[in-house]
Design an enzyme around this catalytic site. Sequence first.
Site, mmCIF file in Angstrom:
data_model
loop_
_atom_site.group_PDB
_atom_site.id
_atom_site.type_symbol
_atom_site.label_atom_id
_atom_site.label_comp_id
_atom_site.label_asym_id
_atom_site.label_seq_id
_atom_site.Cartn_x
_atom_site.Cartn_y
_atom_site.Cartn_z
ATOM 1 N N GLU A 13 47.209 53.575 40.839
ATOM 2 C CA GLU A 13 46.011 54.109 41.513
ATOM 3 C C GLU A 13 46.506 54.791 42.786
ATOM 4 O O GLU A 13 46.586 56.008 42.865
ATOM 5 C CB GLU A 13 45.041 52.973 41.832
ATOM 6 C CG GLU A 13 43.804 53.419 42.610
ATOM 7 C CD GLU A 13 42.992 52.252 43.174
ATOM 8 O OE1 GLU A 13 41.853 52.509 43.601
ATOM 9 O OE2 GLU A 13 43.488 51.113 43.214
ATOM 10 N N ASP A 52 34.383 49.956 38.456
ATOM 11 C CA ASP A 52 35.229 49.342 39.482
ATOM 12 C C ASP A 52 34.415 48.465 40.444
ATOM 13 O O ASP A 52 34.309 47.261 40.259
ATOM 14 C CB ASP A 52 36.007 50.433 40.222
ATOM 15 C CG ASP A 52 37.248 49.916 40.935
ATOM 16 O OD1 ASP A 52 37.543 48.716 40.847
ATOM 17 O OD2 ASP A 52 37.931 50.732 41.586
ATOM 18 N N ASP A 53 33.871 49.075 41.487
ATOM 19 C CA ASP A 53 33.047 48.380 42.495
ATOM 20 C C ASP A 53 31.781 49.204 42.708
ATOM 21 O O ASP A 53 31.647 49.914 43.715
ATOM 22 C CB ASP A 53 33.822 48.239 43.811
ATOM 23 C CG ASP A 53 35.095 47.434 43.637
ATOM 24 O OD1 ASP A 53 35.007 46.199 43.593
ATOM 25 O OD2 ASP A 53 36.177 48.038 43.521
ATOM 26 N N HIS A 97 36.619 47.367 33.578
ATOM 27 C CA HIS A 97 37.184 47.363 34.939
ATOM 28 C C HIS A 97 36.034 47.268 35.929
ATOM 29 O O HIS A 97 35.489 48.277 36.374
ATOM 30 C CB HIS A 97 38.010 48.634 35.162
ATOM 31 C CG HIS A 97 38.785 48.643 36.444
ATOM 32 N ND1 HIS A 97 39.979 49.310 36.590
ATOM 33 C CD2 HIS A 97 38.550 48.061 37.651
ATOM 34 C CE1 HIS A 97 40.434 49.148 37.834
ATOM 35 N NE2 HIS A 97 39.563 48.390 38.491
ATOM 36 N N HIS A 139 34.804 44.651 39.242
ATOM 37 C CA HIS A 139 34.967 43.489 40.121
ATOM 38 C C HIS A 139 33.579 42.954 40.446
ATOM 39 O O HIS A 139 32.766 43.675 41.039
ATOM 40 C CB HIS A 139 35.704 43.894 41.395
ATOM 41 C CG HIS A 139 37.062 44.468 41.129
ATOM 42 N ND1 HIS A 139 38.192 43.687 41.044
ATOM 43 C CD2 HIS A 139 37.472 45.744 40.894
ATOM 44 C CE1 HIS A 139 39.238 44.454 40.778
ATOM 45 N NE2 HIS A 139 38.824 45.711 40.671
ATOM 46 N N HIS A 159 46.210 46.139 37.831
ATOM 47 C CA HIS A 159 45.975 47.407 38.508
ATOM 48 C C HIS A 159 47.341 48.033 38.795
ATOM 49 O O HIS A 159 48.222 47.377 39.368
ATOM 50 C CB HIS A 159 45.267 47.178 39.848
ATOM 51 C CG HIS A 159 43.814 46.823 39.730
ATOM 52 N ND1 HIS A 159 43.348 45.879 38.865
ATOM 53 C CD2 HIS A 159 42.730 47.296 40.413
ATOM 54 C CE1 HIS A 159 42.023 45.781 39.005
ATOM 55 N NE2 HIS A 159 41.626 46.630 39.928
#
Length: 316
Positions: free
Chosen positions: A197, A275-276, A14, A16, A194
């Site tokens: 969340e 994630d980021d 996961h 990005h 996704h």
Amino acid sequence: MHDWLNNLPKAELHLHLEGSLEPELMFRLAERNKIALPWNDVEALRSAYNFGNLQEFLDLYYAGADVLRTEQDFYDLTWAYLQKCEEQNVVHTEPFFDPQTHTDRGVPFEAALNGISAALADGRELLGISSGLILSFLRHLPEEEAFKTLEQALPYRNAFFAVGLDSSEVGHPPSKFQRVFDKARGEGLLTVAHAGEEGPPEYIWQALDLLKVSRIDHGVRAAEDPKLIARLIEEQIPLTVCPLSNTKLKVFADMRQHNILDLLEQGVKVTVNSDDPAYFGGYVTENFVALHESLGMTEAQARRLAQNSLDARLAY
């Protein structure tokens, strides 16, 4: 414990790519492409990372992505992330790529895809990091836009193995994208999404039943629905959980409240991801360290989480 966690072989499922754009690289690319950024320097940009929710983060994320213009830019972005993988013994990665973030501002689809693909190929050859790319649709845009993106992508079918669904979750249920996911599966692509969340457990049910996903990205709100938890355990559906992201975006007010270890002990196939990472303060190792420091994660639990990530790979 940091070094031990760092050396543990793991996969990242996961991530990005646009969210791994570190401030230093953002400024370098802005200079290369003669783009004026709204921040004076790297430190001013870092202080802007103090956002309070998903939408504030996304506004900053899309502004940052604007510096990505050329094939070389996308190569440099992806290569920088792969170097971080090598540092942290991430032996396999399945990153997300959001074409609409770029095509909507005039960047040719193939420029972005070619840059990313070339870097992933070099990662395999030079760093020994296996990978598979996930083409992700932006859920705040209409399904028709996702169809257009899929049509654009199909001539490059061999460059990616799955489609995903990301961006603002609330008010954009998975059901909105059922038809385009049906088409993607008809083309032989796997699906992930996704869900759970900021959105409710119902979105996870929809992702499983309507989008037929192999994996749920995030999924932490599944804990609110015992029947859903039972299904996730029975079918061993992986959740790609992102602890630092969850606390930064206030899904949990504090890391000590995070439920990943509870889910692990119940038998849910949870994994640890970043994630980021440029925006949320850490890559995979930093997420593992946070779980150890805030939740008392043991070595045995860390081993299970790392093994889960390797077992939950979809690209081979």
